[in-house]
Design a protein around this motif. Structure first.
Motif, mmCIF file in Angstrom:
data_model
loop_
_atom_site.group_PDB
_atom_site.id
_atom_site.type_symbol
_atom_site.label_atom_id
_atom_site.label_comp_id
_atom_site.label_asym_id
_atom_site.label_seq_id
_atom_site.Cartn_x
_atom_site.Cartn_y
_atom_site.Cartn_z
ATOM 1 N N VAL A 134 -3.381 9.098 -1.289
ATOM 2 C CA VAL A 134 -2.691 8.447 -0.216
ATOM 3 C C VAL A 134 -2.134 7.023 -0.786
ATOM 4 C CG1 VAL A 134 -3.232 7.253 2.051
ATOM 5 C CG2 VAL A 134 -4.225 9.448 1.571
ATOM 6 N N LYS B 3 -4.984 -0.022 8.172
ATOM 7 C CA LYS B 3 -5.424 0.741 7.014
ATOM 8 C C LYS B 3 -6.520 1.717 7.315
ATOM 9 C CE LYS B 3 -2.965 -1.676 3.592
ATOM 10 N NZ LYS B 3 -2.921 -2.120 2.235
ATOM 11 N N GLN C 240 -6.371 5.948 7.334
ATOM 12 C CA GLN C 240 -7.231 6.466 6.555
ATOM 13 C C GLN C 240 -8.067 7.514 7.520
ATOM 14 O OE1 GLN C 240 -8.752 3.842 3.935
ATOM 15 N NE2 GLN C 240 -7.076 3.750 2.513
#
Length: 60
Positions: free
Chosen positions: A14, A35, A39
């Motif tokens: 990623v 973030k 994720q």
């Protein structure tokens, strides 16, 4: 003739635009939460897909 998969290896990378690992860890505040949520979403999707594959394997 059916094919039996004995080992499944999943690798994912990623890259959310960070140039270095140190740069990603220096993010704080609202951006860090975004973030983390992104994720978590990716991880949740991966886990769901792996569980689906395992469920399909157990049906045979």
């Amino acid at each position: 003739m059916p094919i039996q998969i004995r080992e499944l290896v999943i690798r994912a990378t990623v890259d959310d635009g960070a140039k270095a690992e140190g740069e990603a860890s220096s993010v704080s505040g609202p951006e860090k939460g975004k973030k983390g949520q992104g994720q978590e979403k990716i991880i949740r999707q991966c886990v769901d897909e792996v569980l689906e594959v395992l469920r399909l394997q157990n049906e045979y």
